[in-house]
Design a protein around this motif. Structure first.
Motif: not given
Length: 216
Positions: A35-39, A128-130, A166-171, A176-183
């Motif tokens: 979790f800590i390394a998620v960025i 989950f991503q959010k 925080i804004c940068l992290i959430n962007i 990341i989430s969009f790339k992972n779940y684009r399918k």
């Protein structure tokens, strides 16, 4: 200078935040390290999104820190940029309750809409991503609060830097989430777009409008 009572209460709630993070790490050390390394690393999102639970103790304790740290940060922000007010425990607890309730109700509503549009899987992954990046922001808020609480003269700078991060992290998290779940998103893009407009954009537009009219 903040008085002793203010520092005492804020220190107590800050310690509660630290404690909740320690408990989360104790419950699952490996998951916490991921979790800590998620960025910049999608490993956490890919692995743990498959084992989502409606009530997850790990995320629950991280959420406790998020609610406490966000409420403290809101107090610092209001006192620094709007009006320098003394700390009031009743007002703080109301803020804490309102923030926690808003996040929980919004999450439940998002799950309901996901079911109505029959895109449960997509919404579950997105939520989950959010949740992950909100909880990550909670750790950042905890660190910022600690600096504000025990330093003087840098409060506004710390607040602005923290908000920017925080804004940068959430962007980054959204990308990341969009790339992972684009399918998953692509076949349901229209419904996903409706979801974003209804529950991610509209609430903030209405909140801005309400604040603007109130100030007038």
């Amino acid at each position: 200078m903040r008085n002793f009572i203010t520092n005492e209460w804020l220190t107590i709630f800050t310690v509660f935040g630290f404690t909740s993070i320690v408990i989360a790490k104790y419950l699952n050390t490996l998951r916490f390290n991921d979790f800590i390394a998620v960025i910049g690393n999608s490993k956490y999102l890919k692995i743990y999104s498959k084992d989502q639970k409606f009530i997850d103790p790990f995320d629950g304790f991280l959420f406790i820190n998020l609610a406490l740290s966000a409420s403290i940060f809101l107090y610092f922000g209001y006192s620094s940029f709007i009006s320098d007010i003394p700390f009031d425990i009743t007002a703080f607890l109301k803020t804490l309750f309102a923030f926690s309730t808003l996040i929980i109700i919004k999450t439940l509503l998002e799950r309901l809409i996901g079911s109505l549009f029959e895109i449960d899987s997509l919404i579950d992954h997105y939520l989950f991503q959010k949740t992950t990046f909100k909880n990550y922001s909670g750790i950042l808020l905890l660190i910022a609060n600690s600096f504000i609480l025990y330093t003087t003269g840098f409060t506004k700078i710390i607040i602005l830097i923290t908000l920017s991060l925080i804004c940068l992290i959430n962007i980054i998290g959204f990308i990341i989430s969009f790339k992972n779940y684009r399918k998953i998103i692509n076949p349901n893009f229209f419904y996903f777009l409706l979801y974003l407009c209804a529950l991610e954009i509209a609430p903030y537009v209405l909140l801005y409008k309400a604040i603007s009219e109130y100030n007038v």
